[in-house]
Design an enzyme around this catalytic site. Structure first.
Site, short mmCIF file in Angstrom:
data_model
loop_
_atom_site.label_atom_id
_atom_site.label_comp_id
_atom_site.label_asym_id
_atom_site.label_seq_id
_atom_site.Cartn_x
_atom_site.Cartn_y
_atom_site.Cartn_z
N GLU A 17 -19.65 -7.58 -10.95
CA GLU A 17 -20.27 -8.55 -10.27
C GLU A 17 -19.34 -9.73 -9.82
O GLU A 17 -19.85 -10.17 -8.66
CB GLU A 17 -21.07 -9.46 -11.34
CG GLU A 17 -22.50 -8.93 -12.06
CD GLU A 17 -21.96 -7.95 -13.38
OE1 GLU A 17 -20.56 -7.67 -13.42
OE2 GLU A 17 -22.71 -7.79 -14.27
N SER A 443 -3.78 7.97 4.56
CA SER A 443 -5.02 7.48 4.68
C SER A 443 -5.35 6.78 5.93
O SER A 443 -4.44 5.93 6.37
CB SER A 443 -5.57 6.75 3.42
OG SER A 443 -4.68 5.52 3.33
N ASP A 609 2.56 11.99 -2.89
CA ASP A 609 3.22 10.73 -3.23
C ASP A 609 3.26 10.21 -4.45
O ASP A 609 2.62 10.92 -5.52
CB ASP A 609 1.65 9.83 -2.84
CG ASP A 609 1.30 9.97 -1.09
OD1 ASP A 609 2.13 9.55 -0.52
OD2 ASP A 609 0.14 10.07 -1.13
N HIS A 651 6.31 9.54 -0.81
CA HIS A 651 6.22 8.33 -0.34
C HIS A 651 6.09 7.47 -1.52
O HIS A 651 5.53 7.56 -2.43
CB HIS A 651 4.68 8.18 0.54
CG HIS A 651 4.11 6.71 0.64
ND1 HIS A 651 4.70 5.75 1.37
CD2 HIS A 651 3.18 6.08 0.09
CE1 HIS A 651 4.21 4.49 1.36
NE2 HIS A 651 3.25 4.82 0.44
N CYS A 653 5.86 2.71 -2.41
CA CYS A 653 5.74 1.63 -1.57
C CYS A 653 5.67 0.53 -2.72
O CYS A 653 5.42 0.46 -4.23
CB CYS A 653 4.40 1.53 -1.16
SG CYS A 653 3.13 2.25 -2.00
N GLU A 675 8.35 1.80 1.76
CA GLU A 675 7.97 0.50 2.37
C GLU A 675 8.96 -0.32 2.48
O GLU A 675 9.94 -0.38 1.48
CB GLU A 675 7.10 -0.34 1.23
CG GLU A 675 6.97 -1.61 1.49
CD GLU A 675 7.11 -2.59 0.46
OE1 GLU A 675 7.63 -3.52 0.87
OE2 GLU A 675 7.76 -2.17 -0.61
N HIS A 704 -0.64 -4.63 4.84
CA HIS A 704 -1.54 -5.45 4.32
C HIS A 704 -2.06 -6.64 5.22
O HIS A 704 -2.99 -7.36 4.76
CB HIS A 704 -0.97 -6.06 2.97
CG HIS A 704 -1.06 -5.01 1.55
ND1 HIS A 704 0.06 -4.50 1.29
CD2 HIS A 704 -2.16 -4.52 1.22
CE1 HIS A 704 -0.50 -3.69 0.26
NE2 HIS A 704 -1.79 -3.83 0.36
N1 LIG Z 1 -1.37 8.82 0.83
C1 LIG Z 1 -1.64 7.46 0.32
C2 LIG Z 1 -0.57 6.48 -0.51
C3 LIG Z 1 -0.84 5.30 -0.78
S1 LIG Z 1 0.31 4.65 -1.76
C4 LIG Z 1 -2.52 6.65 1.40
O1 LIG Z 1 -2.07 6.84 2.62
O2 LIG Z 1 -3.33 5.67 1.00
ZN LIG Z 2 1.66 3.40 -0.54
#
Ligand SMILES: N[C@@H](CCS)C(=O)O
Ligand SMILES: [Zn+2]
Ligand SMILES: CN1c2c(nc(N)[nH]c2=O)NC[C@@H]1CNc1ccc(C(=O)N[C@@H](CCC(=O)N[C@@H](CCC(=O)N[C@@H](CCC(=O)O)C(=O)O)C(=O)O)C(=O)O)cc1
Length: 775
Positions: A17, A443, A609, A651, A653, A675, A704
């Protein structure tokens, strides 16, 4: 009597909620009064649940619209200047929108500004907003929210115990900004405000304040250990009882620091560090309360009440009414109520306890120790024992073939056949990429359309065939966009994934998944961690059809996309009946099969990842190496089944990588995308100093923020990178995946990124031509 209490309750709501109301408020679809009313109703429901369960105190101060560490920053008036809130701070009334702007850079009112940094809270998947500290900083009581909530609880007839991040941990979690100074120098100023807070709470009639000091379970420099003495000597008062709460591990070498503090009570984690109980009991002062965190606040397994009763009875005899019982840490880290899981099979459900059930477990245990158990308590005890016996003996947990396969793996299985330098040649031939190749992290935007289709599929409104068609359309769109942008190595976009861990959990045997098992990850964002209850196997390929389809649409190399074994482990609720490393290796073997199948399907680059590799580090440095050894080996086990020409990417981050650089290198991934943009490529110094041998894609823009990244700025970042890593081993990519962004933001950002890569190539070609001419 044994007092039973909790350190905190999930605030997001059983049906999320708070998430829904907060996001609606941000969008302008809900007014502030309605948002505040939703929050008030949730708080009242949560207090009622605690009282109904029979807890002796209810937890106040654990509510936050965004984050509990941010709440303390606001309470202390630690609002960075760029949020233009000096007047609000002076008046002692920082606005909700100011807090939202600190958290997300924008709010329905006020000027946008760069959001505060967000990072992982200890070893959890929860993110807090990092307090920004500067040398000249002053503090003042700048919000009445906490006191209002106390009054709200009292008016509704509850007995509150106030929970608040403690002063030393708040500083420990903070980051120094501007001119060099020691953040501990700010302690006295911070303590002045904490003292005011305690006085005000005492005036409201609050008897107990729980100050959360989990920094005490980490390795602390001597001056930080001394800071605890300074802080708690200053805060002791006759009118307020302080419960100093430690959790997520044992006190270790901070044991004597913690047990010497002049506080009325100490809470310790008896789940993560049961071995510390006797030494804590030996050292605790004769009048101090000892709160034992005996119910697991970090996992969802039902407690063994009979075993706990036996273990705790001698302590009860020694401590009498000075013994309190609680979950190990705040219940923020577990889902709300297992009873909402109507679709979960009954046997599995009987093994689980979420936050609501953990309240009952705590109360029952207290009453069992006091010899005042009700019939319901006796029934709960019997049910728990039966469920645990059933779980131990259950045929669905153990699959002998898994143990046999794991036992048969040898060192060779976690090694690529040849070294990177040789593999790189084969990969160059197979992939034919330009210098500074461009790629993305996996993504693309998870649009409302995609989520609506998935919801319709889950509810049965949309058949599987139609749903898969819809996802194929999304993949085709993502491929077409990437081709138009002239990106060199493409991805399929992960449209079909609800979450990068849950998606795999849904397809692996040995995993169960819930419908409402949401846990807050940051702000309004939640995750639904799968439950690993048994041996892990992969009944069928999980991603191959999507990658194969995506590859069929383009001549460019398509990168397969998997979540690595350590991250799947770290972001799931993990079985507690075998070592975590065994479960991790089982996941690694399942993923290995997927990697090999992707290769057979013609996928020449596969990303695995591991954003949670760093987060999995134990909180004590002495335990790091053991973890890193099995974590790295698990990754390699998943990655090493392919030929030289198949390029393995990983990857990572939003973590501090410098101190684990050796282990990152030991993963032996051909390419790592990482990152770095927020640190201005400084991170790459560690890679340079280590002489990192393989390829790196240092993220050139922060996904972000919705702001458009500038071409020249990205070029300059990559030039800085090229001073540290040879250009022929550099890739150009964003910091992380683009699922939380909109296409309107993604396309221009990637267009600029590709232009930056082309500029870099042109400059390199020109400088080579110059070199040739001068020879
Ligand atoms: N392959 C994922 C990693 C996120 S840390 C993406 O691209 O969202
Ligand atoms: Zn990431
Ligand atoms: C990279 N990050 C991740 C972490 N942990 C993970 N497990 N996964 C991650 O990606 N930790 C570190 C970071 C944290 N970052 C994020 C970023 C974004 C989110 C997020 O957006 N969470 C979503 C929920 C995502 C999701 O599962 N979506 C579902 C739809 C869910 C839904 O709303 N369902 C319907 C009901 C459907 C039904 O069963 O009937 C509903 O409730 O109405 C999907 O896409 O299908 C969020 O909204 O909070 C999280 C962490």
């Amino acid at each position: 009597m044994t007092v039973s209490h909790i350190l905190g309750y999930p605030r997001i709501g059983a049906q999320r909620e708070l998430k829904k109301a907060t996001e609606a408020y941000w969008k302008g679809d809900l007014d502030r009064a309605t948002l505040e009313q939703t929050a008030k109703t949730l708080r009242a429901d949560h207090w009622q649940a605690q009282q109904d369960a029979g807890l002796d105190l209810v937890s106040v101060g654990d509510f936050a619209f965004y984050d509990q560490v941010l709440n303390v920053s606001v309470l202390l008036g630690a609002v960075p200047e760029r949020f233009n809130a000096a007047a609000e701070v002076d008046q002692g009334d920082v606005a909700l929108d100011t807090a939202f702007r600190m958290a997300r850079g924008r709010a329905p009112s006020g000027e946008p500004a760069a959001a505060c940094e967000m990072t992982k809270y200890f070893d959890t998947n929860y993110h807090y907003l990092v307090p920004e500290l500067h040398a000249e900083q002053t503090f003042t009581l700048a919000s009445t929210r906490l006191f209002d909530e106390v009054a709200e609880a009292q008016a509704a007839g509850f007995t509150p115990k106030v929970a608040l991040t403690g002063p030393v941990t708040w500083l420990w979690l903070g980051k120094q900004k501007g001119a060099a100074f020691e953040r501990l120098d700010l302690l006295d100023r911070v303590l002045d405000v904490y003292a005011d807070v305690l006085t005000r709470l005492a005036e409201q009639g609050v008897e107990w304040v729980q100050l959360n000091e989990p920094a005490l379970v980490q390795d602390l420099p001597a001056e930080w250990q001394q800071a605890f003495e300074r802080a708690y000597n200053r805060l002791q008062s006759a009118s307020m009882k302080i419960l100093l709460a430690t959790y997520f591990g044992g006190l270790g070498d901070n044991l004597s620091v913690a047990t010497r503090l002049p506080v009325a009570g100490l809470h310790v984690d008896a789940v993560r560090a049961p071995e510390q109980l006797d030494s804590v009991v030996d050292r605790i002062g004769p009048h101090q309360v000892l709160s034992l965190g005996v119910i697991d606040g970090r996992n969802i397994w039902r407690a063994d009440l009979a075993a706990l009763r036996e273990r705790l009875m001698p302590l009860k005899v020694r401590l009498g009414s000075r013994l309190w019982l609680a979950p190990s840490c705040s219940l923020l880290h577990v889902p709300v109520d297992v009873n909402a899981e109507a679709d979960l099979d009954a046997e599995l459900k009987s093994w689980l306890a979420f936050a609501r059930q953990k309240l009952d477990e705590t109360v029952t245990l207290a009453r069992l120790l006091d010899q005042r158990a009700t019939n319901a308590d006796e029934q709960r005890l019997a049910d728990a024992t039966r469920a645990l016996d059933g779980r131990r003996d259950s045929a669905r947990i153990h699959q002998p073939a898994v143990a046999t396969r794991l036992a048969a793996t040898t060192a060779v299985d976690s090694q690529r056949a040849t070294l990177y330098a040789k593999r790189a040649q084969a990969q160059r031939q197979a992939l034919a990429l330009p210098l500074y190749p461009t790629t993305t992290i996996g993504s693309f935007p998870q649009t409302d359309d995609i989520r609506v289709a998935r919801r319709a599929h889950k509810s049965g409104e949309l058949g599987t065939e139609q749903y898969e068609m819809r996802m194929r359309e999304e993949i085709a769109y993502a491929v077409e966009r990437q081709e138009a942008l002239d990106i060199d190595m493409l991805v399929h976009g992960e449209a079909e994934r609800n979450d990068m861990v849950e998606y795999f959990g849904e397809q692996l045997d040995g995993f169960a998944f819930t419908r409402f098992g949401w846990v807050q990850s940051y702000g309004s964002r939640c995750v639904k961690p799968p439950v690993i209850f048994g041996d892990v196997t992969r009944p069928a390929p999980m991603t191959v059809r999507w990658s194969e389809y995506a590859q069929s649409l383009t001549q460019k190399p398509m990168k397969g996309m998997l979540t690595g074994p350590v991250t799947i482990l770290q972001w799931s609720f993990v079985r507690d009946d075998q070592p975590r490393e065994t479960t991790c290796r089982q996941i690694a073997l399942a993923l290995r099969d997927e990697v090999v199948d992707l290769e057979s399907a013609g996928i020449n680059a596969i990303q695995i990842d591991e954003p949670a590799l760093r987060e999995g580090l134990p909180l004590r440095q002495g335990e790091w190496q053991v973890y890193l050894n099995w974590a790295v080996e698990s990754f390699r086990l998943s990655a090493s089944g392919v030929t030289d020409a198949t390029q393995i990417h990983t990857h990572m981050c939003y973590s501090e990588f410098n101190d684990i650089i050796g282990s990152i290198a030991a993963l032996d991934a051909d390419v790592i995308t990482i990152e770095t943009s927020r640190s201005d490529m400084e991170l790459l110094n560690a890679f340079k100093d280590f002489d990192y041998p393989n390829e790196i894609g240092p993220g050139v823009y922060d996904i972000h923020t919705p702001n458009l990244p500038d071409v020249d700025w990205m070029v300059s970042l990559m030039e800085k990178a090229a001073e540290r890593i040879p250009a022929e081993r550099l890739w150009v990519n964003p910091d992380c995946g683009l699922k939380t962004r909109r296409w309107e933001e993604v396309e221009p950002a990637l267009a600029n990124m590709v232009e930056a890569a082309k500029t870099l190539r042109a400059r390199q070609a020109a400088s080579q031509a110059e070199d040739t001419a001068s020879v």
